[in-house]
Write an enzyme that holds these catalytic residues in place. Sequence first.
Site, PDB file in Angstrom:
ATOM      1  N   LEU A 187     -44.130  12.385  17.243  1.00 33.94           N
ATOM      2  CA  LEU A 187     -44.063  11.118  16.518  1.00 33.94           C
ATOM      3  C   LEU A 187     -42.653  11.047  15.945  1.00 33.94           C
ATOM      4  O   LEU A 187     -42.188  12.019  15.348  1.00 33.94           O
ATOM      5  CB  LEU A 187     -45.095  11.082  15.387  1.00 33.94           C
ATOM      6  CG  LEU A 187     -46.564  10.936  15.801  1.00 33.94           C
ATOM      7  CD1 LEU A 187     -47.478  11.072  14.583  1.00 33.94           C
ATOM      8  CD2 LEU A 187     -46.817   9.601  16.493  1.00 33.94           C
ATOM      9  N   ASP A 188     -41.968   9.925  16.126  1.00 36.28           N
ATOM     10  CA  ASP A 188     -40.602   9.852  15.630  1.00 36.28           C
ATOM     11  C   ASP A 188     -40.593   9.853  14.102  1.00 36.28           C
ATOM     12  O   ASP A 188     -41.631   9.753  13.450  1.00 36.28           O
ATOM     13  CB  ASP A 188     -39.855   8.653  16.214  1.00 36.28           C
ATOM     14  CG  ASP A 188     -40.417   7.312  15.776  1.00 36.28           C
ATOM     15  OD1 ASP A 188     -40.663   7.130  14.569  1.00 36.28           O
ATOM     16  OD2 ASP A 188     -40.606   6.435  16.639  1.00 36.28           O
ATOM     17  N   ILE A 189     -39.414   9.952  13.535  1.00 40.29           N
ATOM     18  CA  ILE A 189     -39.279  10.155  12.090  1.00 40.29           C
ATOM     19  C   ILE A 189     -39.878   9.001  11.281  1.00 40.29           C
ATOM     20  O   ILE A 189     -40.330   9.192  10.148  1.00 40.29           O
ATOM     21  CB  ILE A 189     -37.796  10.377  11.717  1.00 40.29           C
ATOM     22  CG1 ILE A 189     -37.679  10.896  10.278  1.00 40.29           C
ATOM     23  CG2 ILE A 189     -36.980   9.115  11.952  1.00 40.29           C
ATOM     24  CD1 ILE A 189     -36.311  11.430   9.931  1.00 40.29           C
ATOM     25  N   ASN A 190     -39.937   7.804  11.868  1.00 42.31           N
ATOM     26  CA  ASN A 190     -40.467   6.647  11.151  1.00 42.31           C
ATOM     27  C   ASN A 190     -41.937   6.378  11.441  1.00 42.31           C
ATOM     28  O   ASN A 190     -42.500   5.397  10.944  1.00 42.31           O
ATOM     29  CB  ASN A 190     -39.638   5.398  11.505  1.00 42.31           C
ATOM     30  CG  ASN A 190     -38.206   5.515  11.032  1.00 42.31           C
ATOM     31  OD1 ASN A 190     -37.954   5.926   9.905  1.00 42.31           O
ATOM     32  ND2 ASN A 190     -37.260   5.185  11.897  1.00 42.31           N
ATOM     33  N   SER A 191     -42.560   7.224  12.257  1.00 40.43           N
ATOM     34  CA  SER A 191     -43.979   7.066  12.588  1.00 40.43           C
ATOM     35  C   SER A 191     -44.815   8.069  11.803  1.00 40.43           C
ATOM     36  O   SER A 191     -44.325   9.103  11.370  1.00 40.43           O
ATOM     37  CB  SER A 191     -44.195   7.249  14.089  1.00 40.43           C
ATOM     38  OG  SER A 191     -43.456   6.288  14.814  1.00 40.43           O
TER      39      SER A 191
END
Length: 296
Positions: free
Chosen positions: A146-150
């Site tokens: 999951l990317d840093i903003n997810s």
Amino acid sequence: TQSTWGSRLESINMSLFARRWFAGRLCDIAWRPQRSLSTTAETERLSKRLSKAGVCSRRQAEVLIQEGRVVVNFEVVKSNVPVTEEDFVSVDGKPISKSPQPRIWLVDKPVDVICTRTDPEKRKTIGEYLKEIGIDIPHPITVGRLDINSEGLLLVTNQGLLARAMELPSAHLRREYQVRVQGHINEEALQNLREGVKIDGISYLPMEITLDRMQTSNTWLNIVLTEGKNRHIRHVMQHAGVRVNRLIRVRYGPYSLESVPKEKRWLEAPIHPQIKALFDAARLKKPSQDDDPDVE
């Protein structure tokens, strides 16, 4: 003559030296464990062995091998050689045990945590976050990313092979997301995404998209994927003309975010029969059958 006798003595000395050297080599070969060359023993690539043991991912293992940090049967190797379970393997001088029993943790990942082992920008890594919430395993391996903003459900395992088996599109594991986009999206754009799209030369498989609710300036969608390319949902939403401002994964295969205690933020879950079947199939694969998974 003196020169003749000298030549004969030199010849005798060289002959004795050769015999002693040859005898020594035979002793070395007899006592030193050799890399298995048996065609009947089940073999696998060295990187796969390291991944199964939970040392690191396969790609990271290949780097370790190239750097000369991996030893097989007391010999440094710099290529991804085939090995068996009986071969002695060590990394940086530490013996690698046989593959541990697979385990899975369900983690409620917050935003601002990055799914890498290290970060040059000093942002909080997933390993640091896991220790913070009480999961202390030597080499945590995430199933996809999951990317840093997810935020939301992130699966973590001690088995690289298990993670790989679950990431492959051929596993057909459904990933479900609650997605908030800025603005409103029309039905025609949603239908195009449902049928699958090609963006910048990259094909995205058909996906399930349902409209959940509309707010004044945002729209909530429920999206189900069976693959996970890099920033998958953000890219297809941008293609549809809207921007994602919140993304929460709520399900991965048989595991759901609902089962994770909110205060604890993690749960060790049993290996579901569907996942066990994937893992068993992956263990039986020959190295030539491997294919690269898409990574979220």
